[in-house]
Design an enzyme around this catalytic site. Sequence first.
Site, PDB file in Angstrom:
ATOM      1  N   HIS A 258     -17.336 -40.147   7.417  1.00 39.43           N
ATOM      2  CA  HIS A 258     -16.869 -40.239   6.033  1.00 39.43           C
ATOM      3  C   HIS A 258     -18.045 -40.003   5.075  1.00 39.43           C
ATOM      4  O   HIS A 258     -19.205 -39.888   5.487  1.00 39.43           O
ATOM      5  CB  HIS A 258     -16.177 -41.584   5.768  1.00 39.43           C
ATOM      6  CG  HIS A 258     -17.095 -42.718   5.431  1.00 39.43           C
ATOM      7  ND1 HIS A 258     -16.768 -43.691   4.517  1.00 39.43           N
ATOM      8  CD2 HIS A 258     -18.337 -43.037   5.882  1.00 39.43           C
ATOM      9  CE1 HIS A 258     -17.758 -44.562   4.426  1.00 39.43           C
ATOM     10  NE2 HIS A 258     -18.712 -44.196   5.248  1.00 39.43           N
ATOM     11  N   CYS A 267     -25.096 -42.556   1.159  1.00 40.39           N
ATOM     12  CA  CYS A 267     -23.682 -42.610   1.582  1.00 40.39           C
ATOM     13  C   CYS A 267     -22.888 -41.412   1.068  1.00 40.39           C
ATOM     14  O   CYS A 267     -21.734 -41.214   1.468  1.00 40.39           O
ATOM     15  CB  CYS A 267     -23.024 -43.915   1.128  1.00 40.39           C
ATOM     16  SG  CYS A 267     -23.431 -45.279   2.213  1.00 40.39           S
ATOM     17  N   HIS A 271     -21.510 -38.893   7.179  1.00 46.26           N
ATOM     18  CA  HIS A 271     -22.129 -39.655   8.266  1.00 46.26           C
ATOM     19  C   HIS A 271     -21.035 -40.344   9.073  1.00 46.26           C
ATOM     20  O   HIS A 271     -19.901 -40.484   8.608  1.00 46.26           O
ATOM     21  CB  HIS A 271     -23.140 -40.675   7.722  1.00 46.26           C
ATOM     22  CG  HIS A 271     -22.541 -41.687   6.800  1.00 46.26           C
ATOM     23  ND1 HIS A 271     -22.163 -41.395   5.503  1.00 46.26           N
ATOM     24  CD2 HIS A 271     -22.218 -42.982   6.986  1.00 46.26           C
ATOM     25  CE1 HIS A 271     -21.661 -42.472   4.931  1.00 46.26           C
ATOM     26  NE2 HIS A 271     -21.675 -43.455   5.813  1.00 46.26           N
ATOM     27  N   HIS A 312     -12.122 -39.983  15.483  1.00 48.84           N
ATOM     28  CA  HIS A 312     -12.712 -38.633  15.542  1.00 48.84           C
ATOM     29  C   HIS A 312     -12.194 -37.731  14.423  1.00 48.84           C
ATOM     30  O   HIS A 312     -11.988 -36.541  14.608  1.00 48.84           O
ATOM     31  CB  HIS A 312     -12.511 -38.000  16.928  1.00 48.84           C
ATOM     32  CG  HIS A 312     -13.370 -38.634  17.976  1.00 48.84           C
ATOM     33  ND1 HIS A 312     -13.157 -39.919  18.430  1.00 48.84           N
ATOM     34  CD2 HIS A 312     -14.478 -38.190  18.622  1.00 48.84           C
ATOM     35  CE1 HIS A 312     -14.078 -40.234  19.323  1.00 48.84           C
ATOM     36  NE2 HIS A 312     -14.909 -39.210  19.452  1.00 48.84           N
ATOM     37  N   GLU A 353     -17.651 -51.963   9.316  1.00 49.48           N
ATOM     38  CA  GLU A 353     -18.182 -50.602   9.297  1.00 49.48           C
ATOM     39  C   GLU A 353     -19.423 -50.541  10.179  1.00 49.48           C
ATOM     40  O   GLU A 353     -19.686 -49.539  10.840  1.00 49.48           O
ATOM     41  CB  GLU A 353     -18.522 -50.166   7.864  1.00 49.48           C
ATOM     42  CG  GLU A 353     -18.910 -48.696   7.800  1.00 49.48           C
ATOM     43  CD  GLU A 353     -19.079 -48.169   6.394  1.00 49.48           C
ATOM     44  OE1 GLU A 353     -18.862 -48.942   5.437  1.00 49.48           O
ATOM     45  OE2 GLU A 353     -19.425 -46.989   6.250  1.00 49.48           O
TER      46      GLU A 353
END
Length: 410
Positions: A258, A267, A271, A312, A353
């Site tokens: 994402h 971010c 990644h 995935h 996460e």
Amino acid sequence: MHCLECGATPTVLDNEHLLACSGLTLQEYALRHALPLDLLISPDRIGPSDGSDLPLMPAGIPDETARAVLAGLRLAGKVDDSGATCRIEGGIVWLDLLFCDLAQLAPYGFRFRQEYHYAPGTHRVVAKNFLITLKRNLVGPWLPARVPPPEQRTQYATYLAHAGELHAGYLFMPFASPGEAEDAAAFMARELGAATRPLDCGFGAGGALLRTLTQADTTRLLDGLRDELDAMPGVWTRFHPDTPAITVSKEVVFDSAHFLTDHPAKCSNLHGGRYVLHVKVRGQIDPLTGCVLDYGYLKRVVNARVVERFDHHTLNYAGPELAWRSTTELLSAYIWEQLIDYLPELVELTLYETPQSWCQYSGPDLETSQREGSQPLLRRFTDPALGHSPWRQWLRAWDARHENRQALCD
Ligand SMILES: [Zn+2]
């Protein structure tokens, strides 16, 4: 063998003795005294009965109730007539319901049997309880050539008693085919004023799952069949449970990529990571199953609605809800909306996460989400109002004036 119920020492401790002395079956006796069946059953009693002791003719012409109960059990997936016999299996905790079915099905020549099998997987002797008749007794020439379809109230009450599950005031009803689910939905709407909705979860080949639309529909459905459900032992109380509430939890894992649009730090780069999701469901213990809900169902729902979509994949491209920022916060709100229709007892999601960063979320219950719709934060880019603000109109007009001026200068 010494009988712990009556103190006698019968030659064989079997159903015949136990039913006479205590009203129990051998399996119930084993459970009451916490004895393994292996100790109670001699090897010559292990194995299926061959059906040779079954009556060759039905006891009479099946009446409307018998036909409706058989049809309801068929809908509930309880009838196995793949061989020369027709078997209807029942769980040990609910033998009285099986006996109640037997009383209705007697005209077909059904008998109750408790069979003992050696289960090689667990090296144990296990018991199976069922009603059995010869298949020819269901279809023999003694039946009238033309019979009207079975009476629907008894049919669907029997179906509900055996296959319905109540979760947070919503009834879940599995069917073997979409056609059967459609017929059931039509009957419930027409005769009971209860709306249902099909849930598409891709469970099983050709299977279908119905749920009452609202809690009020559940009440209408159950109240509408109250006389029939009340007549079946334990069924009404099962749909009005007074059992302890328990929270059960399931962990699933998915690997996803994402990025965060407009994020000032790294971010904003694409990644990947391993997400760990804990799904918590709180409900009352079903007296029939001893569970709040089937972990297998929980796993199938979470896999079909969440894992298969995200694993995935790039979260931002899984749907417009996450296209802007697939933060764990928005992702949790999105996952909640994916699950609540299927798991109305959902109470909390925990989404990791990384092992060091996670969030917890409790969203609106099903009734509130039906009333209020999707979370506005997730709808930002699909909102039809986007692009129609006064400022956009001003911008378009300004652009048009600018172009006109440009054209004059040229
Ligand atoms: Zn006894």
